[in-house]
Design a protein around this motif. Structure first.
Motif, short mmCIF file in Angstrom:
data_model
loop_
_atom_site.label_atom_id
_atom_site.label_comp_id
_atom_site.label_asym_id
_atom_site.label_seq_id
_atom_site.Cartn_x
_atom_site.Cartn_y
_atom_site.Cartn_z
N LYS A 310 0.81 -1.23 0.00
CA LYS A 310 0.00 0.00 0.00
C LYS A 310 0.84 1.27 0.00
N GLY A 311 2.16 1.12 -0.10
CA GLY A 311 3.02 2.30 -0.21
C GLY A 311 3.86 2.58 1.01
N GLY A 312 3.92 1.66 1.96
CA GLY A 312 4.72 1.86 3.16
C GLY A 312 6.20 1.99 2.85
N SER A 313 6.93 2.62 3.76
CA SER A 313 8.34 2.93 3.52
C SER A 313 9.31 1.92 4.13
N THR A 314 8.79 0.80 4.64
CA THR A 314 9.67 -0.23 5.19
C THR A 314 9.98 -1.24 4.09
N ALA A 315 11.24 -1.28 3.69
CA ALA A 315 11.65 -2.10 2.55
C ALA A 315 11.90 -3.56 2.94
N ALA A 316 12.19 -3.80 4.22
CA ALA A 316 12.47 -5.16 4.68
C ALA A 316 12.25 -5.24 6.17
N VAL A 317 11.84 -6.40 6.63
CA VAL A 317 11.67 -6.67 8.07
C VAL A 317 12.38 -7.97 8.40
N PHE A 318 13.33 -7.89 9.32
CA PHE A 318 14.06 -9.08 9.76
C PHE A 318 13.74 -9.34 11.22
N ARG A 319 13.52 -10.62 11.56
CA ARG A 319 13.10 -10.99 12.91
C ARG A 319 14.03 -12.06 13.48
N PRO A 320 15.19 -11.71 13.99
CA PRO A 320 16.03 -12.72 14.66
C PRO A 320 15.36 -13.13 15.97
N ALA A 321 15.12 -14.43 16.13
CA ALA A 321 14.39 -14.89 17.30
C ALA A 321 15.04 -16.17 17.83
N HIS A 322 14.25 -17.22 18.02
CA HIS A 322 14.73 -18.41 18.73
C HIS A 322 14.29 -19.69 18.02
N GLY A 323 14.92 -20.80 18.40
CA GLY A 323 14.49 -22.08 17.88
C GLY A 323 13.05 -22.36 18.23
N GLU A 324 12.65 -21.92 19.42
CA GLU A 324 11.27 -22.11 19.87
C GLU A 324 10.29 -21.23 19.12
N THR A 325 10.80 -20.34 18.29
CA THR A 325 9.96 -19.50 17.43
C THR A 325 9.87 -20.08 16.03
N ILE A 326 11.01 -20.45 15.49
CA ILE A 326 11.01 -20.89 14.10
C ILE A 326 10.47 -22.30 13.94
N MET A 327 10.61 -23.16 14.96
CA MET A 327 10.07 -24.52 14.83
C MET A 327 8.54 -24.52 14.70
N PRO A 328 7.80 -23.83 15.57
CA PRO A 328 6.34 -23.80 15.37
C PRO A 328 5.93 -23.05 14.10
N PHE A 329 6.71 -22.05 13.69
CA PHE A 329 6.41 -21.34 12.45
C PHE A 329 6.54 -22.30 11.26
N ALA A 330 7.58 -23.13 11.28
CA ALA A 330 7.75 -24.11 10.22
C ALA A 330 6.61 -25.12 10.21
N ALA A 331 6.17 -25.52 11.40
CA ALA A 331 5.06 -26.47 11.48
C ALA A 331 3.76 -25.84 11.01
N LEU A 332 3.54 -24.58 11.36
CA LEU A 332 2.34 -23.87 10.94
C LEU A 332 2.28 -23.76 9.41
N LEU A 333 3.42 -23.46 8.80
CA LEU A 333 3.48 -23.33 7.34
C LEU A 333 3.63 -24.68 6.64
N ARG A 334 3.85 -25.72 7.44
CA ARG A 334 4.10 -27.06 6.90
C ARG A 334 5.27 -27.03 5.91
N LEU A 335 6.37 -26.48 6.36
CA LEU A 335 7.56 -26.43 5.54
C LEU A 335 8.15 -27.84 5.40
N PRO A 336 9.02 -28.05 4.41
CA PRO A 336 9.56 -29.39 4.18
C PRO A 336 10.14 -30.01 5.45
N GLY A 337 9.65 -31.19 5.77
CA GLY A 337 10.06 -31.89 6.98
C GLY A 337 9.14 -31.64 8.16
N SER A 338 8.34 -30.58 8.08
CA SER A 338 7.44 -30.23 9.18
C SER A 338 5.97 -30.41 8.80
#
Length: 414
Positions: A310-338
């Protein structure tokens, strides 16, 4: 400041290239270091499409143990064995090695990133700049900024700093938004009676108990091992130090390899993976307790994407977090292996399920979305998982291979 960042990136790149890569055969489960590939190719967008937005969720880089509690328990058992003259020849040196390892950890701080961890995120930044440098330069020239969302833990801040150093080497004038602490990135273990029962069943299995006792007998006499109240917990305390050591190789040469035979490491890696699978991974069929806390993060992916479209000025968003964050995210998206849950009444094993912590939760592992737009204002999104191009889950219909309309992703992912 630019010269400082350039020097830091050069130092970190040299560090990673000089270190031997840890074997990725599952022995370290989610503590396997990420590595530092020279490049990570991206899929070319359809003709006429140009990048307009990048967003990423990742785990922090290699670190020390998050606390000294497990080391203290291991030392208590070792001290008691020494008093009882129950140490093996191999076990005699364990306390010395543990002390040296802790000295390196204390210098860094428990839970903070090692030199290798910083190098891993500097590498991600370098490859991001290699792949999207022209886009980031143009966005910067247009006055757009890059945002970082982190947690309350220093290791996520350090991951952001290391990545920014690499980006600034290519885009010196890169504009950064004020860093935002996003509590949605802190996810606690999902738990059900069924899940806890499955984990307990695995930890009490003959295979895990035998591996635990086998490991302990490398350090202690059989009679002493038989006297340890919970040999599985005692072995896991040693295993966790062993699994953490590869990520500390730039700070100490202690490895604990001589105390943990590969055959035992792989079984204890499985026991650890089982705990993670039920607490943060796909979990039990028909249930989402283990990964539903990642839904607000997925919602944020769409929110930030919509703002940019919609025209926002944020070109990129990076979210360094934790294993306990990315594992459920992978399961939610059903990424390969999850993609696969454990059937009710069954238990997760390496034979019946492809999920592995070394893929879904590895150090510095990440999920990247990039949006592209053409002159007609049509927007397509593509995804990479640990910097490998992947398709969105089954049921999401691509316009072209690996490229999806935003409306379709909202339909199939929500």
């Amino acid at each position: 400041m630019v010269n400082f960042f350039a020097a830091l990136v050069t130092l970190l790149s040299t560090l990673v290239s000089s270190l031997s890569a840890a074997p990725d055969d599952g022995r370290y489960n989610k503590e396997v270091p990420y590595g530092n590939a020279l490049s990570s190719p991206i899929k070319a967008a359809p003709n006429g499409y140009e990048p307009i937005f990048i967003e990423n969720l990742g785990r922090h880089g290699s670190r020390t143990l998050t606390s000294s509690a497990g080391e203290a328990r291991a030392r208590k058992i070792w001290n008691a064995a020494k008093k009882q003259n129950a140490l093996t020849q191999v076990g005699e040196t364990f306390d010395e090695d543990l002390t040296a390892f802790q000295k390196a950890e204390q210098k860094i701080g428990y839970g903070n990133m090692s030199q290798l961890g910083k190098a891993e995120w500097a590498g991600i930044g370098r490859r991001t700049a290699d792949n999207y440098g022209d886009y980031l330069k143009k966005a910067t020239a247009d006055g757009d900024s890059v945002a970082y969302k982190v947690t309350t833990f220093q290791r996520t801040e350090e991951s952001a700093d290391a990545m920014i150093g690499s980006l600034k080497k290519v885009v010196p004038d890169l504009k950064l938004s004020e860093r935002f602490v996003d509590l949605r990135l802190l996810i606690i273990r999902g738990s059900t009676i069924e899940a806890n029962h499955a984990v307990n069943q695995i930890l009490a299995s003959n295979a895990v108990v035998d591996a635990a006792k086998g490991l302990l007998r490398e350090l202690y006499t059989p009679t002493y091992v038989d006297s340890i109240e919970d040999p599985v917990d005692a072995a896991l305390d040693i295993y966790k130090v062993y699994a953490t050591a590869p990520g500390m190789q730039g700070d100490t040469n202690v490895t604990f390899e001589k105390y943990v035979a590969l055959k035992y490491a792989k079984v204890l890696a499985y026991a650890t993976d089982a705990q993670l699978f039920y607490g943060f991974g796909p979990g039990i069929a028909g249930q989402d307790f283990s990964y539903r806390q990642a839904k607000p993060i997925l919602a944020d992916f769409f929110t930030e994407l919509d703002k940019r479209i919609k025209g926002g000025s944020t070109a990129a968003v990076f979210r360094p977090a934790h294993g306990e964050t990315i594992m459920p995210f992978a399961a939610l998206l059903r990424l390969p292996g999850s993609e696969k849950q454990a059937a009710k009444g069954d238990v997760y094993t390496y034979e019946n399920n492809p999920w592995r912590g070394s893929v879904a939760g590895r150090l510095a592992g990440n999920v990247e979305w990039v949006a592209y737009r053409n002159a007609a204002k049509d927007v397509l999104v593509t995804m990479r998982y640990n910097e490998q191009q992947v398709k969105f889950r089954k049921g999401c219909k691509a316009v072209e291979p690996y490229f999806y309309q935003v409306a379709e992703l909202k339909r199939c992912l929500r």
